[in-house]
Write an enzyme that holds these catalytic residues in place. Structure first.
Site, PDB file in Angstrom:
ATOM      1  N   HIS A 263     -34.595 -12.506 -25.485  1.00 29.40           N
ATOM      2  CA  HIS A 263     -35.550 -13.045 -24.519  1.00 29.40           C
ATOM      3  C   HIS A 263     -36.321 -11.887 -23.913  1.00 29.40           C
ATOM      4  CE1 HIS A 263     -37.152 -15.350 -21.179  1.00 29.40           C
ATOM      5  NE2 HIS A 263     -36.847 -16.416 -21.882  1.00 29.40           N
ATOM      6  N   ASP A 317     -32.434 -21.902 -26.213  1.00 21.70           N
ATOM      7  CA  ASP A 317     -32.536 -22.691 -27.443  1.00 21.70           C
ATOM      8  C   ASP A 317     -31.271 -22.680 -28.277  1.00 21.70           C
ATOM      9  OD1 ASP A 317     -35.122 -23.571 -27.064  1.00 21.70           O
ATOM     10  OD2 ASP A 317     -35.955 -21.683 -27.760  1.00 21.70           O
TER      11      ASP A 317
HETATM   12  N1  CMC Z   1     -32.523 -11.185 -33.377  1.00 20.43           N
HETATM   13  C1  CMC Z   1     -32.495  -9.877 -33.725  1.00 20.43           C
HETATM   14  N2  CMC Z   1     -33.172  -8.914 -33.099  1.00 20.43           N
HETATM   15  C2  CMC Z   1     -33.918  -9.289 -32.060  1.00 20.43           C
HETATM   16  C3  CMC Z   1     -33.993 -10.613 -31.628  1.00 20.43           C
HETATM   17  C4  CMC Z   1     -33.260 -11.581 -32.336  1.00 20.43           C
HETATM   18  N3  CMC Z   1     -33.298 -12.874 -32.000  1.00 20.43           N
HETATM   19  N4  CMC Z   1     -34.817 -10.698 -30.568  1.00 20.43           N
HETATM   20  C5  CMC Z   1     -35.240  -9.448 -30.326  1.00 20.43           C
HETATM   21  N5  CMC Z   1     -34.694  -8.600 -31.236  1.00 20.43           N
HETATM   22  C6  CMC Z   1     -34.928  -7.155 -31.326  1.00 20.43           C
HETATM   23  C7  CMC Z   1     -36.251  -6.871 -32.013  1.00 20.43           C
HETATM   24  O1  CMC Z   1     -36.116  -6.780 -33.413  1.00 20.43           O
HETATM   25  C8  CMC Z   1     -36.673  -5.603 -31.353  1.00 20.43           C
HETATM   26  O2  CMC Z   1     -35.951  -4.541 -31.937  1.00 20.43           O
HETATM   27  P1  CMC Z   1     -36.612  -3.082 -32.074  1.00 20.43           P
HETATM   28  O3  CMC Z   1     -36.915  -2.648 -30.673  1.00 20.43           O
HETATM   29  O4  CMC Z   1     -35.551  -2.286 -32.739  1.00 20.43           O
HETATM   30  O5  CMC Z   1     -37.838  -3.262 -32.915  1.00 20.43           O
HETATM   31  C9  CMC Z   1     -36.182  -5.749 -29.912  1.00 20.43           C
HETATM   32  O6  CMC Z   1     -35.070  -6.647 -29.998  1.00 20.43           O
HETATM   33  C10 CMC Z   1     -37.210  -6.337 -28.996  1.00 20.43           C
HETATM   34  O7  CMC Z   1     -37.695  -7.546 -29.579  1.00 20.43           O
HETATM   35  P2  CMC Z   1     -39.145  -8.130 -29.379  1.00 20.43           P
HETATM   36  O8  CMC Z   1     -39.402  -9.183 -30.403  1.00 20.43           O
HETATM   37  O9  CMC Z   1     -40.112  -7.001 -29.266  1.00 20.43           O
HETATM   38  O10 CMC Z   1     -38.952  -8.775 -27.951  1.00 20.43           O
HETATM   39  P3  CMC Z   1     -39.923  -9.772 -27.280  1.00 20.43           P
HETATM   40  O11 CMC Z   1     -39.638  -9.692 -25.835  1.00 20.43           O
HETATM   41  O12 CMC Z   1     -41.317  -9.563 -27.734  1.00 20.43           O
HETATM   42  O13 CMC Z   1     -39.462 -11.179 -27.886  1.00 20.43           O
HETATM   43  C11 CMC Z   1     -38.440 -13.209 -28.304  1.00 20.43           C
HETATM   44  C12 CMC Z   1     -38.700 -12.126 -27.264  1.00 20.43           C
HETATM   45  C13 CMC Z   1     -37.801 -14.421 -27.639  1.00 20.43           C
HETATM   46  C14 CMC Z   1     -39.762 -13.667 -28.934  1.00 20.43           C
HETATM   47  C15 CMC Z   1     -37.504 -12.642 -29.394  1.00 20.43           C
HETATM   48  O14 CMC Z   1     -36.260 -12.292 -28.815  1.00 20.43           O
HETATM   49  C16 CMC Z   1     -37.294 -13.592 -30.544  1.00 20.43           C
HETATM   50  O15 CMC Z   1     -38.138 -13.652 -31.449  1.00 20.43           O
HETATM   51  N6  CMC Z   1     -36.158 -14.361 -30.564  1.00 20.43           N
HETATM   52  C17 CMC Z   1     -35.917 -15.321 -31.612  1.00 20.43           C
HETATM   53  C18 CMC Z   1     -36.722 -16.589 -31.359  1.00 20.43           C
HETATM   54  C19 CMC Z   1     -36.194 -17.361 -30.190  1.00 20.43           C
HETATM   55  O16 CMC Z   1     -34.996 -17.608 -30.062  1.00 20.43           O
HETATM   56  N7  CMC Z   1     -37.112 -17.803 -29.316  1.00 20.43           N
HETATM   57  C20 CMC Z   1     -36.778 -18.597 -28.138  1.00 20.43           C
HETATM   58  C21 CMC Z   1     -37.109 -17.847 -26.885  1.00 20.43           C
HETATM   59  S1  CMC Z   1     -36.411 -18.549 -25.398  1.00 20.43           S
HETATM   60  C22 CMC Z   1     -37.250 -20.017 -25.138  1.00 20.43           C
HETATM   61  C23 CMC Z   1     -38.717 -19.975 -25.209  1.00 20.43           C
HETATM   62  O17 CMC Z   1     -39.363 -19.039 -24.750  1.00 20.43           O
HETATM   63  O18 CMC Z   1     -39.275 -20.940 -25.690  1.00 20.43           O
END
Ligand code: CMC
Length: 380
Positions: A263, A317
């Protein structure tokens, strides 16, 4: 006047887009409050409609206010036959989020008066949207199966009526209560992609149906609301507890995201995931265990081993799909249900935005050419 140079932050991370008194998250403590009240309090003691009122009007309703609100919503639950007919022309294979976005936008055709400075208009729009969105989700679900939509049941409250419109059976009280809690948990969550989308649309002073339609479109993506649907697909793909570790190892090696984890704000387990997990356990105790829950528990453990240091834990989720499935809801309705709940938060932000409105017009960092030549077509 030249603007001071500012740093570009992809995804606008950490950049305030508004001042808001609606909800608060402390991502390191795992704290979520709606209007200052902790989510655990509202989930355990309140109801979704009470929570919606709190979010939109800033205070918990008195008994009379709540009764009036519920009665107004009950009165507006039905949808016009024109909208039902329009839904009948949608492809039955279309995603219910697309059906919902289209139907929400279509409300603007029928209720086109726009009086954004009239509190009575605002209240009517709030009531109509909260009342009709669940009916539209349930109606499309029936229509795509070749059935007629189920008419709302005036004897049932908000959540129970939705479950009734899905099955034409009055739901068990534990299931209805669990569903109502799910709605409360999803009702609002500070600044996120769909709320921002709602606010940008609201800031143009367009009608509230366009505001909600744009937010629904934004919620549909797999990185936002669409993740709950993907979580169950992932649990099915994993298939057994033994396969969890190899699945995570492969995801780590390929730098693939694991759905339902991570998140932007929470760096600990999302408090909503904890409540949803409790709900899932209550439902399993009543109506039988779900083998995918064992896979989910193991996945949470293994992901924590690999990613805990990075602050990647279950988000809202992760457990919601298991709850919805136990309630008999098809997977592709998980995100529309998120929308049913989040309408409350979007409307709260719409109302707050109108009070201080200035149209959103951010800037950009231009990285393209200047003074580029126009090359005639025949020379390209
Ligand atoms: N699994 C593995 N690695 C992850 C995950 C994950 N679910 N989420 C983040 N990371 C890693 C990512 O690869 C990155 O690593 P590095 O710094 O080494 O490149 C680091 O953590 C930061 O990730 P990010 O994607 O830059 O973080 P963000 O704040 O932009 O994204 C997020 C947040 C929710 C989009 C992301 O965690 C994600 O894609 N999660 C999976 C999809 C998901 O479950 N979404 C529901 C979100 S909660 C409800 C909602 O908002 O609707």
């Amino acid at each position: 006047m030249a603007l001071p140079a500012c740093e570009f932050k992809p995804g606008l991370e950490g950049i305030p887009a508004a001042q808001s008194a609606i909800s608060y998250v402390d991502g390191t403590k795992g704290l979520l409050e709606y209007r200052g009240i902790r989510i655990e309090e509202l989930a355990h003691k309140g109801s979704f409609l009470e929570t919606a009122y709190l979010l939109i009007w800033g205070k918990l309703p008195t008994q009379d206010q709540l009764e009036e609100f519920k009665t107004d919503i009950l009165y507006h639950r039905r949808i016009k036959y024109h909208i039902r007919d329009m839904m009948k022309s949608f492809p039955e294979t279309g995603h219910p989020m697309d059906a919902l976005q289209t139907s929400a936008a279509a409300l603007g055709l029928f209720y086109s008066r726009r009086a954004l400075d009239d509190p009575a208009y605002i209240r009517k729009a709030v009531v109509r949207l909260l009342a009709k969105i669940p009916t539209m989700v349930a109606a499309f679900n029936q229509i795509r199966k070749g059935n007629d939509p189920v008419t709302p049941n005036d004897n049932l409250d908000y959540g129970a009526n939705f479950l009734y419109m899905m099955t034409e059976r009055e739901p068990d009280p534990i299931a209805a209560r669990a569903f109502d809690v799910c709605l409360t948990l999803h009702a609002e969550h500070t600044m996120n992609a769909s709320t921002f989308s709602a606010m940008v649309t609201a800031s143009t002073l367009t009608d509230p149906y366009a505001v909600i339609a744009s937010a629904v479109g934004t919620l549909a993506g797999p990185l936002h609301g669409g993740a709950n649907e993907e979580v169950l697909a992932m649990l099915e793909e994993i298939g057994s507890v033994e396969n969890v570790r190899p699945y995570v190892e492969k995801a780590v090696a390929n730098k693939e995201k694991i759905m339902g984890f991570g998140h932007r704000v929470y760096k600990v387990k999302d408090p909503r995931a904890t409540i949803l997990q409790e709900l899932a356990e209550q439902l399993f105790a009543k109506s039988g265990h779900d083998p995918y829950y064992d896979i989910a528990l193991e996945l949470e453990k293994v992901v924590e081993e690999y990613y805990g240091q990075k602050g990647i834990y279950p988000n809202v989720d992760f457990y919601s799909g298991l709850v919805y499935r136990k309630l008999g809801i098809p997977d592709d309705l998980f995100t529309p249900i998120f929308a049913i709940a989040r309408v409350a938060g979007w409307l709260a932000h719409w109302k707050e935005q109108l009070g201080v409105n200035r149209i959103f017009r951010p800037t950009q960092v231009y990285t393209g050419l200047h003074e580029a030549p126009y090359i005639p077509l025949e020379e390209r």
